[in-house]
Write a protein that holds these residues in place. Structure first.
Motif, PDB file in Angstrom:
ATOM      1  N   UNK A  48       0.823  -1.208   0.000  1.00 32.95           N
ATOM      2  CA  UNK A  48       0.000   0.000   0.000  1.00 32.95           C
ATOM      3  C   UNK A  48       0.859   1.261   0.000  1.00 32.95           C
ATOM      4  N   UNK A  49       1.895   1.273   0.828  1.00 31.00           N
ATOM      5  CA  UNK A  49       2.788   2.437   0.876  1.00 31.00           C
ATOM      6  C   UNK A  49       3.433   2.657  -0.494  1.00 31.00           C
ATOM      7  N   UNK A  50       3.886   1.563  -1.102  1.00 37.48           N
ATOM      8  CA  UNK A  50       4.518   1.666  -2.417  1.00 37.48           C
ATOM      9  C   UNK A  50       3.544   2.213  -3.456  1.00 37.48           C
ATOM     10  N   UNK A  51       2.315   1.684  -3.455  1.00 39.35           N
ATOM     11  CA  UNK A  51       1.309   2.160  -4.407  1.00 39.35           C
ATOM     12  C   UNK A  51       0.989   3.626  -4.162  1.00 39.35           C
ATOM     13  N   UNK A  52       0.856   4.005  -2.886  1.00 37.08           N
ATOM     14  CA  UNK A  52       0.551   5.392  -2.552  1.00 37.08           C
ATOM     15  C   UNK A  52       1.636   6.352  -2.998  1.00 37.08           C
ATOM     16  N   UNK A  53       2.887   5.953  -2.824  1.00 34.81           N
ATOM     17  CA  UNK A  53       4.011   6.786  -3.268  1.00 34.81           C
ATOM     18  C   UNK A  53       3.970   6.965  -4.778  1.00 34.81           C
ATOM     19  N   UNK A  54       3.735   5.894  -5.507  1.00 39.61           N
ATOM     20  CA  UNK A  54       3.699   5.991  -6.972  1.00 39.61           C
ATOM     21  C   UNK A  54       2.526   6.844  -7.440  1.00 39.61           C
ATOM     22  N   UNK A  55       1.380   6.734  -6.785  1.00 40.14           N
ATOM     23  CA  UNK A  55       0.225   7.540  -7.170  1.00 40.14           C
ATOM     24  C   UNK A  55       0.491   9.028  -6.949  1.00 40.14           C
ATOM     25  N   UNK A  56       1.399   9.335  -6.032  1.00 37.42           N
ATOM     26  CA  UNK A  56       1.730  10.725  -5.725  1.00 37.42           C
ATOM     27  C   UNK A  56       3.000  11.191  -6.442  1.00 37.42           C
ATOM     28  N   UNK A  57       3.451  10.420  -7.417  1.00 38.77           N
ATOM     29  CA  UNK A  57       4.545  10.882  -8.264  1.00 38.77           C
ATOM     30  C   UNK A  57       5.920  10.375  -7.901  1.00 38.77           C
ATOM     31  N   UNK A  58       6.031   9.570  -6.850  1.00 38.89           N
ATOM     32  CA  UNK A  58       7.326   9.016  -6.484  1.00 38.89           C
ATOM     33  C   UNK A  58       7.580   7.691  -7.185  1.00 38.89           C
ATOM     34  N   UNK A  59       8.723   7.104  -6.885  1.00 44.38           N
ATOM     35  CA  UNK A  59       9.069   5.799  -7.424  1.00 44.38           C
ATOM     36  C   UNK A  59       9.300   4.839  -6.269  1.00 44.38           C
ATOM     37  N   UNK A  60       8.848   3.587  -6.441  1.00 48.82           N
ATOM     38  CA  UNK A  60       8.997   2.612  -5.371  1.00 48.82           C
ATOM     39  C   UNK A  60       9.177   1.224  -5.954  1.00 48.82           C
ATOM     40  N   UNK A  61      10.047   0.441  -5.307  1.00 50.78           N
ATOM     41  CA  UNK A  61      10.229  -0.972  -5.636  1.00 50.78           C
ATOM     42  C   UNK A  61       9.927  -1.771  -4.379  1.00 50.78           C
ATOM     43  N   UNK A  62       9.215  -2.877  -4.534  1.00 50.39           N
ATOM     44  CA  UNK A  62       8.853  -3.722  -3.396  1.00 50.39           C
ATOM     45  C   UNK A  62       9.713  -4.973  -3.385  1.00 50.39           C
ATOM     46  N   UNK A  63      10.157  -5.354  -2.177  1.00 49.78           N
ATOM     47  CA  UNK A  63      10.919  -6.582  -1.977  1.00 49.78           C
ATOM     48  C   UNK A  63      10.096  -7.506  -1.097  1.00 49.78           C
ATOM     49  N   UNK A  64       9.662  -8.642  -1.632  1.00 50.18           N
ATOM     50  CA  UNK A  64       8.840  -9.575  -0.858  1.00 50.18           C
ATOM     51  C   UNK A  64       8.737 -10.891  -1.591  1.00 50.18           C
ATOM     52  N   UNK A  65       8.017 -11.832  -0.993  1.00 47.67           N
ATOM     53  CA  UNK A  65       7.644 -13.084  -1.657  1.00 47.67           C
ATOM     54  C   UNK A  65       6.119 -13.140  -1.755  1.00 47.67           C
TER      55      UNK A  65
END
Length: 327
Positions: A48-65
């Motif tokens: 959610x944080x990653x999606x929210x950042x991207x929706x607000x113009x930032x860039x995000x990469x998620x690390x998970x399984x």
């Protein structure tokens, strides 16, 4: 302070933690047990944080399984839909499953049921975090659930070390979820250890109180962390706003009142708004208020990631709202 702010200003974040699927009954107000139509959305605090950042113009990469099945692929597709880099999201087979949240778009008698048995994201290991080129990012963000089980716990502490070697500040959303942990004692010890390694800590009064051994001790714990390890500590108090400790000062901020539809997603949206507002050049107090505005937008709509504002939605909300409550 400058290293932390400069890292955030890069507006490129590597985020460690889970992605899940959300189910919520439609229309709004429907109890789960009375539901006939359910909608799906991306969930999981870190996603959610990653999606929210991207929706607000930032860039995000998620690390998970994620689980190597249709639900895991749904989560990856949703991450890509929001513009999140999913290159470090690794499927895992066997009986491991993605987390599933079933909740309601209602405040009164709100029900939220989380399925976390054999969670795929807890299988993230050291090889996952070592695959990341940390020099590509300005800061690392994580939420506390990653520490609730092994091998995810050790992997995340290893990610902290790798991020620090690359000069990245570490931003920690405490995000205490009791159902994920073997015991409150383990949670308190591990979350306190994690907090001591972070440059910025965001949590609510209950979470800081939990780490301190009593909710009445939470504010003192937040202040202590700001004096001993973290550069910025944000102590959230729900409808009473927030107290932020930074550079020996206290910043008190209110909230943007709205008619809330449900309580979920507010903290993740707050983090996304806070990060992108600092990245955009806002001073800390303004950035905290913009994060609060994002939280208000999110609780007024169904879903979590789908409800988070994009830049235009946030600016329209701020322009049309009468303003935050007094600190």
């Amino acid at each position: 302070m400058s290293d932390l702010i400069n890292g955030i200003k890069a507006n490129t974040f590597v985020i460690v933690g889970r992605a899940g699927m959300d189910f919520f009954a439609d229309p709004a107000g429907t109890k789960t047990e009375e539901g006939e139509i359910f909608r799906a959305g991306l969930g999981g605090s870190s996603a959610n944080i990653a999606a929210g950042i991207c929706k607000l113009g930032g860039q995000a990469a998620l690390v998970t399984r994620v689980s190597d099945d249709s639900v895991g692929r749904y989560c990856v597709n949703q991450l890509k839909h929001y513009g999140v880099d999913a290159d470090y999201v690794t499927p895992i087979g066997g009986e491991f499953r993605n987390s599933l949240a079933v909740y309601e778009s209602r405040i009164e008698d709100h029900q939220s049921v989380i399925y976390r048995n054999g969670a795929a994201d807890f299988q993230m290991d050291i090889t996952d975090v070592e695959a990341v080129d940390y020099t590509k990012y300005g800061a690392l963000i994580t939420a506390g659930t990653v520490f609730a089980a092994e091998p995810s716990r050790s992997a995340t502490f290893h990610a902290f070390a790798l991020a620090k070697q690359a000069g990245l500040p570490i931003i920690f959303d405490v995000d205490y979820r009791p159902y994920s942990w073997p015991s409150p004692q383990v949670a308190s010890d591990v979350l306190s250890r994690a907090a001591a390694e972070c440059d910025m800590i965001v949590g609510n009064d209950e979470e800081f109180g939990f780490m301190a051994g009593g909710i009445e001790k939470g504010l003192a714990k937040a202040k202590e962390l700001s004096e001993t390890s973290a550069t910025i500590v944000v102590y959230k108090m729900g409808p009473e706003g927030a107290i932020t400790f930074a550079d020996g000062a206290e910043i008190r901020t209110g909230i943007y009142p709205v008619e809330a539809l449900k309580p979920t997603g507010a903290g993740d949206s707050f983090m996304a708004g806070l990060m992108t507002s600092i990245a955009g050049g806002c001073d800390l107090e303004t950035a905290i208020l913009r994060g609060s505005a994002c939280a208000s937008v999110t609780v007024s709509k169904p879903g979590c990631a789908p409800a988070m504002p994009d830049t235009q939605t946030l600016e329209t909300f701020l322009a049309e709202h009468s303003g935050p409550t007094a600190a």
